[in-house]
Write an enzyme that holds these catalytic residues in place. Structure first.
Site, PDB file in Angstrom:
ATOM      1  CG  ASP A 280      53.114  33.162  -1.298  1.00 25.71           C
ATOM      2  OD1 ASP A 280      52.804  31.949  -1.390  1.00 25.71           O
ATOM      3  OD2 ASP A 280      52.253  34.062  -1.229  1.00 25.71           O
TER       4      ASP A 280
HETATM    5  C1  NOJ Z   1      50.078  31.221  -2.167  1.00 25.25           C
HETATM    6  C2  NOJ Z   1      49.460  32.033  -1.078  1.00 25.25           C
HETATM    7  O1  NOJ Z   1      49.707  33.396  -1.311  1.00 25.25           O
HETATM    8  C3  NOJ Z   1      49.970  31.659   0.304  1.00 25.25           C
HETATM    9  O2  NOJ Z   1      49.234  32.352   1.268  1.00 25.25           O
HETATM   10  C4  NOJ Z   1      49.888  30.183   0.514  1.00 25.25           C
HETATM   11  O3  NOJ Z   1      50.339  29.838   1.804  1.00 25.25           O
HETATM   12  C5  NOJ Z   1      50.696  29.467  -0.550  1.00 25.25           C
HETATM   13  N1  NOJ Z   1      50.159  29.820  -1.870  1.00 25.25           N
HETATM   14  C6  NOJ Z   1      50.689  27.968  -0.400  1.00 25.25           C
HETATM   15  O4  NOJ Z   1      49.459  27.466  -0.749  1.00 25.25           O
END
Ligand code: NOJ
Length: 862
Positions: A280
């Site tokens: 993530d």
């Molecule tokens: C953080 C989020 O938790 C995730 O779901 C997302 O894909 C990423 N940011 C990228 O934006």
């Protein structure tokens, strides 16, 4: 890979004192290498061919993002220009393309779950995949199975499907197949235990004033992990998902992307996952450690968003050159990424990204964060096709009729239709007026955060109802809307003369980086927003035909008003996306007979659901400890076990017709005996030679973009080569035992190439029931099959199978389904395998978790 098993000790908050008492995640090394078994064979073979031709730096380039806002997409890896391959584009979201234009805004996952319709889940997947594909996206960052829904008020539950793992697992699989059949890699996220927004990232929590230095630890025991949280990821792997995103939170005090137990053992070892694990955004915590723990791609590449440093990039090159990370591990990362790429056919359908996530301007800087290279960024390609149709259909088919005392369907004969509540109208800032939908203005059709898309338009209930009345009415009907929730007097006045008052209320939630009205992602309570209860009270005090329509991410407390006799119907419409109003009027006016069922429980009180979201730092300034002590008893399983009456139970939803269930038949099928997997893997394949430092120096003549994360070395002196803190250096002292061992490894008993031991997915029992539509209109019913596993600690019943069927008035159908070995097993911690216990098992069939007219004992099977 043979390690003594230590079940993670789950402690109560009160015992959290010193580190040695904390829940513990046992190490598991080495990281299993891909084998290309089953449906991955051809893609794996091509990936191996491709990767065998790459230099060390080229392989590293596939694994590391170029840095936050350095390219078009929310994350983008480096490319292999020598082979004509540009970097891979990762783009949110689970409900459409985020930060783009001329794309659709699909219904949220929770609505897909409420349809209980596998075909619609698949069709939405295909439609979303087509849109991502045509914008140049390689990986769509969805669907979501974590949060699963331990907490009903957790901020991001709507991005996923349901707190039931079977319903979620089925919807994950269908969505993944749809996205990947359209030629885009899906990403099952967030792996794993990402159940709340509070404390998910220490830095974010500090921004809210919490003094913590580490992110929350979700403390999950091995049985609960298998029987609940891992379950939908098994279905995702079985569906062939190309990528998995490791989560921000810790699991048993080891970070999601550093956790060798969850990544190496569970995901790659036991489930046989053949694709790649990406972090993530900002969940990458160490260079060597995370590589050995099983992470394959660093997103968006930098140590923290916007920093010029990376744990990987040059540092990964260094770590391989100095043999801290064995070359086979890097080869495996690259092979996994390229296997996913070939598996979905990226090489056949690829187009470069034709939009920018960072500006809607037509022209702008390609390397946005450093303002370099002014180009045409947004080509404004319209990718919507006829997707409005599937969006509208899911909107209608997910609408759950919770109460109907003759209020619905409407007839077009109403003399005066009152539309009351802000949730009926437009956002005065515009449908996309709040960044990432981070406000609750006007009608709610998506939650907030990265799990959103820009709307191409948003049809409000007010617009659709007015249109309906004026175009299809008898020409005698009046329609008035009052959409200011403070204008209670005006509402009272309109309601008092209305033949029907349609009252719109909502509650909202989203991702932790946005705080809406004191809700830091997670909802701070389960009441309606914006004076909603008062709006309902005003309507019911003045109109004895009040219909309440709710747009919410999950359950809200309805106990104060749901049984008011002036409320003649209650409808939950979830977060329906761009066609909101149109989907709704189809149901209100009876063109579509509602068949949606609530995918979560509506309790009387918040406490009926069990533990509250952890909002208190309970471990000093260390990682807050979130002990999952309820095990797998979440949502309806909790209510059933405690024998607490919900207001509307899981799986419940009314129709304009009636269905009856009869004639249950249970038949044992012949199946092979279950056997534990034994034997060893092959040796880790090594596909190339790292070469020397001098082979991996910055190529001459390259136009270096500022802060851009490259794989090359600045110097042949490895200590100086990365020009940043030496994340890749001198880590040898910390290498866990066995982590660099590429020799054949023991297979796990429950393991198999595609989601686990193949014996788990064999059908053991067939169940048949007759369903009759006893009413006077055709309609959809959702037969639901629950199993009682019979053990003392087991939930009273668990959902195991369902379908959505259309039945004509007066007609009957036979519904047949099967139970697999997995459906009848418990996870046995001692043998580390699934076992069918000797307890008497029972099957139940009906149309909600508490309306189960048919039941039978199951034969004992193995
Ligand atoms: C953080 C989020 O938790 C995730 O779901 C997302 O894909 C990423 N940011 C990228 O934006």
């Amino acid at each position: 890979m043979k390690l003594g098993w230590l079940e993670a000790t789950v402690l109560t908050a009160a015992t959290v004192a010193n580190a040695k008492d904390l829940a513990y995640s046992p190490p598991y090394y080495p990281s299993p290498w891909a084998t290309g078994e089953g449906e991955w064979a051809e893609a794996y073979r091509r990936a191996v061919d491709f990767v065998s031709n790459l230099t060390l730096a080229e392989k590293v380039n596939l694994t590391t993002g170029a840095g936050w806002e350095q390219e078009h997409c929310v994350g983008e890896t480096g490319g292999i220009p020598r082979l004509g391959m540009w970097g891979m584009c990762m783009q949110d979201s689970p409900l459409g393309i985020r930060d783009s234009d001329y794309n659709s805004g699909f219904p949220a996952g929770v609505n897909v779950a409420a349809t209980w319709d596998k075909r619609l889940a698949y069709q939405r997947g295909v439609a979303m995949g087509e849109e991502h594909r045509d914008k140049g996206v390689d990986v769509q960052l969805g669907p979501v199975a974590g949060p699963l829904g331990k907490y009903p008020d957790s901020g991001r539950v709507w991005e996923g499907f349901s707190p039931d793992p079977v319903l979620t697992g089925v919807m994950m699989a269908e969505t993944i197949k749809g996205i990947q059949d359209a030629g885009v890699i899906a990403c099952a996220k967030h792996f794993i235990g990402n159940e709340q927004e509070h404390f998910r990232q220490a830095g974010e929590a500090q921004g809210y004033g919490y003094n913590i230095t580490e992110s929350v630890s979700s403390n999950i025991d091995d049985k609960t992990m298998h029987e609940l949280y891992l379950w939908p990821f098994v279905d995702s792997v079985r569906a062939g998902v190309g990528s998995v995103m490791c989560s921000y939170n810790q699991i048993n005090n080891s970070y999601g992307c550093s956790n060798s137990y969850t990544l190496n053992k569970l995901l790659k070892g036991e489930l046989g996952f053949q694709g790649f694990v990406m972090s993530d955004w900002g969940a990458h915590h160490s260079g060597v450690g995370d590589a050995l723990a099983g992470m394959d791609m660093s997103m968006p590449g930098d140590v923290v968003l916007g920093s010029p440093y990376s744990f990987w990039g040059t540092n990964l090159t260094v770590s391989v050159l100095n043999s801290t990370i064995p070359e086979w591990r890097l080869d495996d990362m690259a092979v996994r990424i390229m296997a996913a790429y070939y598996k979905v056919g990226r090489d056949r359908v690829r187009t470069p990204p034709n939009f920018s996530s960072w500006t809607r301007d037509e022209y702008g800087f390609e390397h946005y964060i450093v303002s370099e290279n002014y180009v045409k960024l947004n080509q404004r390609v319209n990718v919507q096709r006829d997707h409005a149709n599937v969006i509208r259909k899911i909107g209608s088919d997910s609408t759950v009729l919770l109460k109907n005392n003759g209020g619905l369907p409407l007839t077009h004969q109403e003399r005066l239709v009152a539309v009351l509540g802000e949730d009926a109208g437009s956002n005065a800032y515009g449908a996309n007026g709040c960044s990432d939908r981070g406000c609750d203005n006007g009608t709610l059709a998506m939650g907030w955060g990265s799990g959103t898309a820009n709307f191409p338009y948003l049809i409000t209930p007010e617009q659709a109802i007015q249109n309906e009345v004026l175009n299809y009415g008898n020409g005698q009907t009046n329609v008035f809307a009052v959409t200011d929730n403070g204008a209670l007097d005006q509402m009272a006045s309109v309601a008092s003369t209305a033949s029907v008052a349609l009252v719109f209320v909502n509650a909202d939630s989203g991702e932790g980086y946005i705080n809406v009205d004191g809700n830091m992602g997670d909802r701070k309570n389960m009441t309606l927003w914006k004076n909603g209860e008062e709006v309902i009270k005003t309507a019911t005090a003045n109109c004895n035909n009040t219909i309440v329509i709710m747009h919410t991410p999950g359950s809200v407390l309805v106990g104060d008003w749901y049984d008011n006799e002036n409320i003649t119907a209650i409808v939950w419409a979830g977060l329906p996306g761009q066609e909101s109003g149109r989907s709704l009027v189809d149901v209100l006016y009876g063109r579509i007979n509602p068949g949606g069922k609530t995918p979560f429980t509506w309790g009387k009180e918040r406490k009926d659901y069990g533990a509250a979201i952890l909002t208190v730092a309970n471990n000093g300034n260390g990682a807050p400890q979130d002990d999952f002590t309820e095990g797998n008893l979440i949502d309806y399983r909790r209510f059933d076990k405690d024998d607490v009456e919900p207001i509307f139970e899981f799986g419940f939803g009314l129709s304009y017709t009636k269905f009856e269930f009869s004639d249950l038949k249970v038949k044992e099928l012949s199946a092979d005996k279950y056997s534990a997997t034994t034997g060893k893997t092959k040796h880790a394949p090594v596909l190339g030679k790292a070469g020397k430092a001098s082979d991996n120096l910055f190529p001459s003549g390259i136009n270096r973009v500022r802060q851009y994360l490259y794989p090359w070395l600045n110097s042949t002196n490895l200590k100086d080569s990365a020009a940043d803190p030496h994340y890749g250096m001198d880590a040898k002292d910390y290498i866990p035992d066995g982590a660099t061992d590429g020799t054949p490894q023991e297979l796990l008993p429950a393991s198999g190439p595609s989601g686990g031991n193949a014996g788990l997915f064999e059908d053991l029992i067939q169940v048949t029931a007759t369903i009759t539509n006893t009413g006077s209109v055709a309609g959809d019913e959702v037969p639901q099959l629950y199993v009682s596993l019979g053990g003392e600690d087991d939930p009273v019943r668990v959902l195991r199978a369902f379908d959505r069927v259309t039945i004509g008035a007066g007609q009957e159908i036979q519904w047949t389904t099967t139970l697999t070995r997995r459906d009848l097993s418990n996870w046995d911690v001692a043998s580390q395998n699934w076992v069918i216990s000797s307890a008497q098992k029972k099957v139940y069939v009906g149309n909600s978790s508490r309306k189960l007219p048919l039941s039978a004992d199951l034969p004992s099977v193995q």
